[in-house]
Each structure stands twice: as C-alpha cells, then as structure tokens.
Design an enzyme around this catalytic site. Structure first.
Site, PDB file in Angstrom:
ATOM      1  CG  ASP A 108      -0.240  -0.200   2.539  1.00 26.47           C
ATOM      2  OD1 ASP A 108       1.001  -0.331   2.535  1.00 26.47           O
ATOM      3  OD2 ASP A 108      -0.914  -0.256   3.582  1.00 26.47           O
ATOM      4  CG  HIS A 109       3.192   2.552   3.296  1.00 26.81           C
ATOM      5  ND1 HIS A 109       2.134   1.819   3.758  1.00 26.81           N
ATOM      6  CD2 HIS A 109       3.509   3.429   4.288  1.00 26.81           C
ATOM      7  CE1 HIS A 109       1.825   2.224   4.977  1.00 26.81           C
ATOM      8  NE2 HIS A 109       2.628   3.197   5.317  1.00 26.81           N
ATOM      9  CG  ASP A 173       1.513   1.715   9.388  1.00 25.38           C
ATOM     10  OD1 ASP A 173       2.166   2.055   8.387  1.00 25.38           O
ATOM     11  OD2 ASP A 173       0.660   2.455   9.917  1.00 25.38           O
ATOM     12  NE  ARG A 468       1.579   9.965  12.551  1.00 28.56           N
ATOM     13  CZ  ARG A 468       2.213   8.890  12.896  1.00 28.56           C
ATOM     14  NH1 ARG A 468       3.056   8.328  12.058  1.00 28.56           N
ATOM     15  NH2 ARG A 468       2.015   8.349  14.084  1.00 28.56           N
ATOM     16  CB  SER A 663       9.901   6.249  14.775  1.00 29.93           C
ATOM     17  OG  SER A 663      11.128   5.943  14.161  1.00 29.93           O
ATOM     18  NE  ARG A 665      12.662   5.739  10.611  1.00 31.31           N
ATOM     19  CZ  ARG A 665      12.612   7.050  10.439  1.00 31.31           C
ATOM     20  NH1 ARG A 665      13.722   7.734  10.334  1.00 31.31           N
ATOM     21  NH2 ARG A 665      11.457   7.682  10.384  1.00 31.31           N
TER      22      ARG A 665
HETATM   23 FE1  SF4 Z   1      -1.160   4.610   4.745  1.00 27.28          FE
HETATM   24 FE2  SF4 Z   1      -0.189   5.236   7.121  1.00 27.28          FE
HETATM   25 FE3  SF4 Z   1      -1.510   7.048   5.677  1.00 27.28          FE
HETATM   26 FE4  SF4 Z   1      -2.811   5.073   6.745  1.00 27.28          FE
HETATM   27  S1  SF4 Z   1      -1.706   6.664   7.859  1.00 27.28           S
HETATM   28  S2  SF4 Z   1      -3.031   5.806   4.674  1.00 27.28           S
HETATM   29  S3  SF4 Z   1      -1.337   3.394   6.599  1.00 27.28           S
HETATM   30  S4  SF4 Z   1       0.441   6.085   5.202  1.00 27.28           S
END
Ligand code: SF4
Length: 776
Positions: A108-109, A173, A468, A663, A665
């Site tokens: 997805d990313h 994630d 975010r 994070s 990471r």
């Molecule tokens: Fe993708 Fe993370 Fe954005 Fe959700 S918050 S759409 S998992 S990048």
C-alpha cells in the site's frame, strides 16, 4: 478440551477463544478481586506466563500498570510493504519454514497518487515490481497472506478481514490500532518486534497505563467520529497518550458506528498512545455481518455467555470493562456538545473548533485559498464517511455547484471501493469532479505527485481527512499547510475553495444567484447488503508455506539484500574500540537513519547504512555529518564508519540526552551494528531505541556521571571492564569504560545500563534473532 467448554446447545468455542478463555481463567486466579478494564482483560489474557508477568514483577498484582514487564503472545502480525521488507529479511535469517502465527503483507505505501487510480497503480507496480515480487515470493514460501498493490491500505484490509473481538495483533505500522474499533488490542511495532512474534517468542511490553475516555450523548449536525479524536488530540497533545492504552466507555459508545470507532482508534497514534480500544457493541455485530463474518458474532456471543471461572456471572469474559474498573485518568466528552474541529497545520494536536477556524486563519495569516481537499485513506474511507459526503455532493450538484479546489478520494480498500461503485456512491463522487486515486496510501505518506500546478516551495493550504500532517508529509512541499478534518468538512470546504468557509453557517453563491447552504450531512452506517469483494485480481493470495519457493532477490539489486547474521559477542570484554564520533544535541531516529528518499532502501542494509547519522552534529567541531579518522582526515560519519568496518575497527558513539527519540525505526539500530558499532554511550536513551539496540547486539550504556561526557573525545581508545561478566550474569553487575586518550592518559568512566536477563542473552548471541532462531 473443547467439550468442557460447550454450551447447552452443544456449540463450542473456536480455538482462539479457547485460548483466550483459558488464559483469562489464569488471570482471574491471580487477580481474583481486581476489576479490570477491557484492554487489560485482552492484554493479560495474551501473556505467555500469567503468574510470572503479573505476580513476580509486582507486589501482589497491584501495581502492574507502568511497572510489570508483560511477555505477550500475539495472535497475528500484519505488515505493510515498506516495513515488511526488513521484517521479512530478518525472519528469513532465522531459517524457519513458516511463522508461528498467521501473518499478512499489504502492498500500500509504495503507490504514488497522481493522475488517477488506473494509471497510478500501473505506474506504481512498474516502479516497485522488484519489491512486490520479493514480498509475494516470501509470502508464498512462508505461507503468509499477500494483498497485492491496489488491494487496499493495511488497516482497512485488516479491519475488514482479520480483526475479531479479543484478538491481540502486532502491525508494522503506527496506525495499526485502527483495529481497536473492533475490540482488539493491536499495537504498532518495528520489524524486529514483529519477527519476535513470528518466530513464536514472547514479545515484551511494559504494562501500559489505561486512560479512560467516557463518551456520553450522541453526535449531531456536522460533528462526526473524527471530531472526537481531533478534539482529544487538542487536549492530550502529541505526547499525552504515551505509555497508555486509551479505552473508550460510556453510553455514547453505543451511538457510534464501528467504522467511526476505528477512525478514533486509528488516530490514537497521534497522541502517542500504545493503542486504543472500544468495547463490543451492536455496531460491531452489524459490521461483522456486513463483512460476511456472521460466524464471529456467534462466537462472541458464545464466549460472552460461557460460565466464567467460579461460574459466577460477573466472572464471565465480557468485551467491556468490569463495573468499577479504575482508569489512571478519565476524560469526558459529551458527543451532543461536540463541534467539528480542524487540526493543524504541521501537527495533529493544534485543534481549532470549526466556528473559530475562520478567525484563526485570518489572525495567523494562513492561506485563505484552499488548493485541495483530500478524503479517504485508512482513517476515513468508510461507507458511512462516503455516503455522508455523497449527501453533500448531491445537494451541491442540484444547486449547480462543483468543488472550487482539487478534490481527491482514496478508498481504503478494494472492498469499500467496489461496494461504493455498486451502490452508486462512486458515480456521485466522480460526477462531482472528484479524482479517484488507487486503494493505497498515496498522498497520505508523501506519495503525491501533484498535477494541479502547485510547485514545491509555494505556500498553499490543503485539507484532508487523513490522520497525520507533519510538514511536507503529503506532497513533500514544506510550504504546504496541511489541515485535518472530517471528510464532510473537507468536502464542503473544497466546494468553497476557501479555508475561511464555515459550512455550518455560511452560504455559497450559485449559478442561479440563489445562495446555497449545505444541510448537515447524513449517510448510512454500512451497506444494505454485505460488502462487495471487488476485482478478483486485487484479492488476497493465500496458500500454505511452500519451502521450495525461492525468495526473489537479485544479487545486483540496490533495493533488497539478504541479511547475514551478526557474529556473537566475543568470550571476553571488548578491547580496542574507538570513538567514531561524539555528537551533541538532539539525536532522533531520523538523525540516525533518515527517511524521505532513503525509504527506497529499506530492504537493503548496506545501501541504507550510507545515511547513518548523516544529520548528527559533531560535538567537537559543530559540523553536521563530519567525522575525523585517526590521521586527521575528514569524512562524513557513514563514510568513516564504512572505512573502519573495512579495517575491522569496531567503534562506539558518544551522545547526549534522549538518544534515539522519535520512532521505533529498527534501521537506527541495525545500521550502526552493521557498520561495526559495539557500544553507544549517552547521557540517556529513548526507551524503544535502547531496546532496539540490545536486540541488534549493541550495548547501550549511560554515563554514571554526566560530566564524564566532557572527558571522552572522538578517536579515544576504549575497553570495557565488567561487561562480559555482566552479560554472563544475566544483566547483573556494573560496567566501566577504560579510556585511553590520545595524550596517553588513562581514565576510567563508570556507566549504568538497563540490560535485562533476556537482553543479555540477545547481546551474547549477537542479536535477538540469532538467539531466537536457535531456540524455537
Ligand atoms: Fe497509509 Fe499510514 Fe496514511 Fe494510513 S496513515 S493511509 S497506513 S500512510
């Protein structure tokens, strides 16, 4: 045995609930009189050894929260494509045939949002085929479920397919807690943590505190579930949930849709919470039916009505907190009074009620023109979200209006996209001029190639229903002011093309000349018939482990490389180390392993290691990314580390406070280890990074006397005293450093450490994986 846990009807519990119930019985034996929150019930019922975690680490089970080290056995692991690469490479180095628990991979990313779903998906697959092929071949080899590019965003797919009340899951994630809407404990972790669970080892977590949020009343008008968390973020700030699980309770919970609850849990990450959770409600049951999991509703009913330990009514396992359970803190929100909020720019906790936003925009001189409105993503692409938006679009279309700003829609999954298509909602969205992007992260994670003429460096404002909004997060332009709101508010403001429009009170001019005012949005909680599955080509690949499959990594790849196990600790103290660099000021995981363009190399440790500490400040010269070899020659920090690695010269870094903040990471620990770091010596560490270092076999030490930071310098020769004994004594004992200065002077620096028994084993073995791969 199952038969012992049968109903009068003869129905037995499924294996997952069998295990949950058995552990819960153990928990109740230890904490007989304690009233538990829902999060505690689920979390503690996943302990590897209930007594060991709840009793021996605490005094009588009374001070568990914030103190006990919980050793947990999660039910499954979910990984997204960017973080899955290193997780899988580490798992592969354990040489196991299959994971100990179910796992899934979600592509997805890596898909860029630009011109629209079809073109973008094709381009994304072409650009990342090497990584997708690797992930798919690993999935086939190890029997993990593989969701191809275009299938959807990890958190939406997990909610639709894997989340079940009472499960404990790990996700690689930070927004994995999305699944808390369906009454799971789901925690976002780094790849090394995921691998611990995959190999069947207990995963350690300091017992979280429980922050209760009591919801009363019912949402009305323009207020939506998103506004609950936007308002809460304003109160808690980005650090307010740290070390806590946020648990929602109260009458208001029953009034929320399941997907609304997930939106709220998803954004618990924005206040730093370990995870968030809602109790099981009728909305949960309706969602399970809609996603064709009616069997799960029966199973929940079966578990909840099964006689508990001692057969007393209140000892049954209920998907809610015990009456009288205590929270460490309670925040009350009356949904009936809740106003829509807009948060930002640049931080999700800068919350402004919609009614005041216009004034704040003008006071702050933020752009009044809105350049784009983006809805959807893993946070807000539910059927309810989209049908509420649809109600606005239909009304606006009748008035002859089109969005005045760019309007983009990201479905969270192929399932939601196909259902919206079937039910006509997609037609309405696209008919209004909305650009449908692929079922992937796209503009939410900087994967947005704008086609609207807004160049990098141009100040502009966008509004999204994402979660975010760090600077540059969406389009890589630090001058883009990114605000967060509900999809409904984003949509209405996109029609106005203005950040000062308040859809609750303001009107828009129409072609007929008659002013138009939006009615409050309305929609359906879920589809009237179950969700569509969508295109078969975007469905899950699911098969048993096939050891004959070769995992696809080209030897010439610059994006993927097999991992070689790190060598074990020598059978003696360390001698002849050199200080590579002494850094000053903030040293976050970004400083140690930068993101942005480096994300491309997440699966290639040698390549990504060339960014190691590349924004750190040299304490002795004030220069950024500068380090000096013993002959005085200047290099970048990663260059000198690589030179020393080639020379066999092992090293340590010296730093100040809160080293590794930011994070989880894992690259920030893996890279120094790969380049030859044996010790990191600081004034203090961020907790997760300190743990990550130990998992990769690096010894984190802190100055016993902070003033000793001034006594040690780059190039000094260092030997450890007592380290080997401490490791052999399972973390007991003190460590000193004997430092030989360039002048020939010898000094002894006392240090502290927080090495536990397990961690001593990791370091001695060379890394946690070295140990785990032997023991399982
Ligand atoms: Fe993708 Fe993370 Fe954005 Fe959700 S918050 S759409 S998992 S990048």
């Amino acid at each position: 045995p199952a038969s012992a846990r049968s109903f009068a009807s003869g129905k037995s519990l499924p294996p997952t609930y069998e295990r949950l119930f058995a552990k819960y019985t153990d928990v109740r034996k230890v904490l007989a009189t304690q009233r538990l929150t829902l999060a505690e019930k689920i979390l503690y019922s996943h302990l590897d050894n209930v007594e060991e975690s709840l009793l021996t680490n605490t005094s009588g089970g009374r001070d568990i929260r914030g103190n006990a080290n919980l050793r947990l056995k999660p039910d499954r692991v979910n990984m997204q494509d960017a973080s899955a690469q290193m997780a899988l490479l580490q798992f592969m180095s354990c040489n196991l045939e299959r994971p100990a628990i179910p796992a899934s991979i979600h592509c997805d990313h890596l898909i860029v949002g630009s011109r629209g779903a079809g073109q973008d998906l094709d381009a994304g697959i072409a650009a990342n085929s090497e990584v997708f092929d690797f992930l798919e071949s690993a999935a086939r080899k190890y029997g993990m479920e593989f969701w191809p590019p275009g299938a959807g965003i990890i958190h939406q797919t997990v909610l639709e397919n894997y989340a079940l009340p009472g499960l404990m899951m790990l996700g690689t994630d930070s927004h994995s807690p999305n699944a808390g809407g369906l009454c799971t404990v789901t925690i976002g972790v780094g790849g090394a943590d995921a691998v611990e669970a995959l190999v069947g080892a207990p995963w350690e977590l300091k017992a979280p505190r429980i922050l209760g949020v009591e919801l009363t009343g019912r949402l009305g008008g323009w207020a939506s579930p998103k506004d609950v968390i936007l308002r809460l973020a304003g109160e808690l700030t980005v650090r307010g949930g740290t070390g806590s699980i946020i648990e929602y309770f109260g009458d208001g919970v029953e009034t929320l849709s399941l997907t609304g609850q997930s939106t709220i849990c998803n954004m618990g990450a924005e206040v730093g919470a370990t995870t968030s959770i809602f109790p099981y409600t009728q909305a949960s049951a309706r969602y399970l039916h809609a996603t064709r999991r009616a069997r799960a509703v029966d199973d929940v009913d079966a578990l909840q009505s099964f006689p508990g330990p001692g057969a007393s009514e209140d000892a049954r396992f209920r998907f809610e907190a015990d009456a009288g359970a205590e929270y460490d803190r309670v925040i009350k929100i009356d949904l009936s009074e809740l106003e829509p909020h807009i948060n930002g720019p640049f931080t999700p906790d800068l919350a402004t009620p919609l009614s005041k936003f216009k004034d704040v925009v003008r006071d702050q001189k933020w752009p009044e023109k809105l350049s784009a409105g983006l809805i959807g993503s893993c946070t807000n692409s539910s059927y309810e979200d989209m049908t509420r938006v649809e109600s606005l679009l239909k009304e606006a279309a009748e008035a002859g209006l089109k969005p005045a700003a760019g309007f983009y829609i990201t479905p969270g999954s192929e399932q939601i996209r196909a259902t919206l298509e079937r039910d006509g909602t997609l037609d309405t969205l696209e008919g209004a001029g909305g650009i449908l992007l692929s079922n992937a992260c796209g503009p939410c994670i900087g994967q947005w190639r704008r086609q609207d003429g807004v160049e990098k460096g141009t100040s502009n404002a966008i509004l999204s229903s994402y979660n975010r909004n760090f600077r540059g997060r969406n389009d890589g332009n630090p001058e883009t002011m990114n605000f967060l709101a509900s999809p409904e508010v984003v949509t209405a403001m996109a029609f106005a093309g203005s950040t000062t429009f308040n859809p609750v009170t303001d009107t828009l001019p129409t072609p007929s000349g008659k002013p138009f005012k939006f009615s409050p949005p309305h929609g359906l909680e879920g589809p009237r018939t179950p969700f569509e599955s969508g295109l078969p080509s975007l469905g899950v690949l699911s098969q048993d482990a096939d050891p004959s499959v070769q995992v696809a990594i080209s030897p010439s790849s610059d994006r993927l490389a097999f991992l070689d196990p790190f060598p074990p600790f020598p059978q003696s103290d360390l001698a002849g180390l050199r200080v590579l660099v002494k850094v000053t000021g903030k040293c976050t995981t970004d400083t140690i392993s930068a993101a942005g363009p480096w994300l491309k190399y997440k699966g290639h440790l040698p390549n990504i290691s060339t960014n190691t500490l590349n924004t750190a400040v040299n304490a002795e010269t004030g220069q950024v990314n500068a380090a000096y070899d013993l002959d005085g020659s200047r290099h970048t920090i990663p260059e000198l580390a690589a030179l020393w690695k080639a020379r066999g010269q092992e090293w340590l870094v010296v730093a100040e406070h809160n080293y590794g903040e930011g994070s989880a990471r894992e690259h920030a620990a893996l890279q120094p280890r790969y380049l030859g770091a044996r010790v990191v010596l600081t004034k203090s560490f961020a907790r997760i990074h300190e743990t990550n270092l130990k998992k990769q076999g690096v010894v984190p030490l802190t100055f016993a006397n902070e003033a000793d930071y001034d006594k040690i310098a780059a190039g000094d020769q260092v030997a450890t005293v007592g380290l080997y004994d401490m490791l052999q004594n399972e973390g007991k004992g003190h460590v000193q450093l004997r430092v030989k200065k360039g002048t020939g002077e010898d000094i002894l620096i006392p240090t502290n450490h927080a090495v536990t028994r397990d961690q001593a084993g990791f370091i001695l073995a060379g890394s946690a994986l070295n140990l785990l791969s032997k023991g399982i």
